[in-house]
Design a protein around this motif. Structure first.
Motif, PDB file in Angstrom:
ATOM      1  N   ASP A  30       0.815  -1.221   0.000  1.00 31.85           N
ATOM      2  CA  ASP A  30       0.000   0.000   0.000  1.00 31.85           C
ATOM      3  C   ASP A  30       0.846   1.268   0.000  1.00 31.85           C
ATOM      4  O   ASP A  30       0.314   2.367   0.108  1.00 31.85           O
ATOM      5  N   ASP A  31       2.153   1.123  -0.116  1.00 29.34           N
ATOM      6  CA  ASP A  31       3.025   2.298  -0.052  1.00 29.34           C
ATOM      7  C   ASP A  31       3.178   2.898  -1.450  1.00 29.34           C
ATOM      8  O   ASP A  31       4.239   2.816  -2.081  1.00 29.34           O
ATOM      9  N   TYR A  32       2.102   3.494  -1.922  1.00 32.85           N
ATOM     10  CA  TYR A  32       2.172   4.150  -3.217  1.00 32.85           C
ATOM     11  C   TYR A  32       1.138   5.271  -3.259  1.00 32.85           C
ATOM     12  O   TYR A  32       0.268   5.376  -2.395  1.00 32.85           O
ATOM     13  N   ALA A  33       1.271   6.096  -4.245  1.00 27.40           N
ATOM     14  CA  ALA A  33       0.309   7.162  -4.474  1.00 27.40           C
ATOM     15  C   ALA A  33      -0.082   7.155  -5.940  1.00 27.40           C
ATOM     16  O   ALA A  33       0.696   6.775  -6.818  1.00 27.40           O
ATOM     17  N   ILE A  34      -1.302   7.577  -6.169  1.00 33.58           N
ATOM     18  CA  ILE A  34      -1.809   7.745  -7.522  1.00 33.58           C
ATOM     19  C   ILE A  34      -2.004   9.239  -7.764  1.00 33.58           C
ATOM     20  O   ILE A  34      -2.584   9.936  -6.921  1.00 33.58           O
ATOM     21  N   ALA A  35      -1.521   9.708  -8.875  1.00 32.45           N
ATOM     22  CA  ALA A  35      -1.668  11.118  -9.232  1.00 32.45           C
ATOM     23  C   ALA A  35      -2.353  11.249 -10.581  1.00 32.45           C
ATOM     24  O   ALA A  35      -2.305  10.345 -11.412  1.00 32.45           O
ATOM     25  N   ILE A  51      -3.312  11.177  -4.467  1.00 34.63           N
ATOM     26  CA  ILE A  51      -3.881  10.574  -3.278  1.00 34.63           C
ATOM     27  C   ILE A  51      -2.996   9.418  -2.846  1.00 34.63           C
ATOM     28  O   ILE A  51      -2.527   8.626  -3.662  1.00 34.63           O
ATOM     29  N   SER A  52      -2.767   9.358  -1.548  1.00 40.35           N
ATOM     30  CA  SER A  52      -1.952   8.293  -0.983  1.00 40.35           C
ATOM     31  C   SER A  52      -2.830   7.063  -0.722  1.00 40.35           C
ATOM     32  O   SER A  52      -3.907   7.170  -0.141  1.00 40.35           O
ATOM     33  N   ARG A  53      -2.344   5.913  -1.169  1.00 39.18           N
ATOM     34  CA  ARG A  53      -3.093   4.689  -0.903  1.00 39.18           C
ATOM     35  C   ARG A  53      -3.085   4.342   0.576  1.00 39.18           C
ATOM     36  O   ARG A  53      -4.072   3.860   1.130  1.00 39.18           O
ATOM     37  N   SER A  54      -1.970   4.561   1.258  1.00 38.01           N
ATOM     38  CA  SER A  54      -1.817   4.088   2.630  1.00 38.01           C
ATOM     39  C   SER A  54      -2.653   4.882   3.620  1.00 38.01           C
ATOM     40  O   SER A  54      -3.252   4.292   4.524  1.00 38.01           O
ATOM     41  N   ASP A  55      -2.710   6.210   3.476  1.00 39.49           N
ATOM     42  CA  ASP A  55      -3.457   6.988   4.469  1.00 39.49           C
ATOM     43  C   ASP A  55      -4.557   7.856   3.868  1.00 39.49           C
ATOM     44  O   ASP A  55      -5.260   8.563   4.603  1.00 39.49           O
ATOM     45  N   ASP A  73     -11.617   4.403  -4.102  1.00 43.89           N
ATOM     46  CA  ASP A  73     -12.369   3.275  -3.558  1.00 43.89           C
ATOM     47  C   ASP A  73     -11.366   2.132  -3.482  1.00 43.89           C
ATOM     48  O   ASP A  73     -11.110   1.449  -4.480  1.00 43.89           O
ATOM     49  N   ASN A  74     -10.778   1.964  -2.318  1.00 41.63           N
ATOM     50  CA  ASN A  74      -9.697   0.987  -2.193  1.00 41.63           C
ATOM     51  C   ASN A  74     -10.182  -0.442  -2.409  1.00 41.63           C
ATOM     52  O   ASN A  74      -9.424  -1.289  -2.887  1.00 41.63           O
ATOM     53  N   ALA A  75     -11.418  -0.709  -2.065  1.00 40.94           N
ATOM     54  CA  ALA A  75     -11.949  -2.059  -2.262  1.00 40.94           C
ATOM     55  C   ALA A  75     -11.993  -2.425  -3.746  1.00 40.94           C
ATOM     56  O   ALA A  75     -11.862  -3.593  -4.116  1.00 40.94           O
ATOM     57  N   LYS A  76     -12.177  -1.408  -4.578  1.00 41.92           N
ATOM     58  CA  LYS A  76     -12.239  -1.625  -6.026  1.00 41.92           C
ATOM     59  C   LYS A  76     -10.943  -1.245  -6.731  1.00 41.92           C
ATOM     60  O   LYS A  76     -10.853  -1.366  -7.951  1.00 41.92           O
ATOM     61  N   ASN A  77      -9.969  -0.770  -5.961  1.00 46.54           N
ATOM     62  CA  ASN A  77      -8.701  -0.305  -6.543  1.00 46.54           C
ATOM     63  C   ASN A  77      -8.932   0.748  -7.621  1.00 46.54           C
ATOM     64  O   ASN A  77      -8.337   0.694  -8.707  1.00 46.54           O
ATOM     65  N   MET A  78      -9.789   1.693  -7.288  1.00 43.80           N
ATOM     66  CA  MET A  78     -10.132   2.764  -8.211  1.00 43.80           C
ATOM     67  C   MET A  78      -9.777   4.114  -7.604  1.00 43.80           C
ATOM     68  O   MET A  78      -9.919   4.333  -6.401  1.00 43.80           O
ATOM     69  N   TRP A 102       5.827   5.828  -1.741  1.00 44.36           N
ATOM     70  CA  TRP A 102       5.379   7.204  -1.480  1.00 44.36           C
ATOM     71  C   TRP A 102       5.822   7.697  -0.108  1.00 44.36           C
ATOM     72  O   TRP A 102       6.019   8.896   0.097  1.00 44.36           O
ATOM     73  N   SER A 103       5.989   6.788   0.855  1.00 36.14           N
ATOM     74  CA  SER A 103       6.335   7.203   2.213  1.00 36.14           C
ATOM     75  C   SER A 103       7.707   7.856   2.301  1.00 36.14           C
ATOM     76  O   SER A 103       8.001   8.563   3.266  1.00 36.14           O
TER      77      SER A 103
END
Length: 128
Positions: A30-35, A51-55, A73-78, A102-103
């Motif tokens: 989960d240590d990544y971000a999507i931009a 947006i950071s996936r982890s927090d 929507d983390n459950a859908k990886n969207m 990302w951390s």
């Protein structure tokens, strides 16, 4: 292998709204971000939101603050980019991109070279 696929672009009149989607897959932590980036013809690629996936922390560039929001929507990886009050100058190809680890960053970075993975892009055209 990480894959990013954008969807939701199109033609909209000024003042209208669009929601872009980024389907992400293949991450091993989960240590990544999507931009979200965008690139208009003849212009440099511009980072506008992440947006950071982890927090779940988010960031919006000044150019879109107050009009765009980012969510996931983390459950859908969207990851979604909600675009309101669109202007003709928002016309561009919009890309989602991911940076792993990302951390390690203490500030938000929008240097495209930092991002490890990219989607194919989706065109957004705003007519006046």
């Amino acid at each position: 292998e990480v894959h990013l696929v954008e969807s939701g672009g199109g033609l909209v009149q000024a003042g209208g709204s669009l929601r872009l989607s980024c389907a992400a897959s293949g991450f091993t932590s989960d240590d990544y971000a999507i931009a979200w980036f965008r690139q208009a013809p003849g212009k440099e690629r511009e980072g506008i939101s992440c947006i950071s996936r982890s927090d779940g922390s988010t960031y919006l560039a000044d150019s879109v603050k107050g009009r765009f929001t980012i969510s996931s929507d983390n459950a859908k990886n969207m990851v979604y980019l909600h675009m309101n009050s669109l202007k003709p100058e928002d016309t561009a190809v919009y890309y989602c991109a991911a940076v792993v680890g990302w951390s390690q960053y203490t500030i938000v970075v929008f240097n495209p070279r930092v991002y490890d993975y990219w989607g194919q892009g989706t065109q957004v055209t705003v007519s006046s």
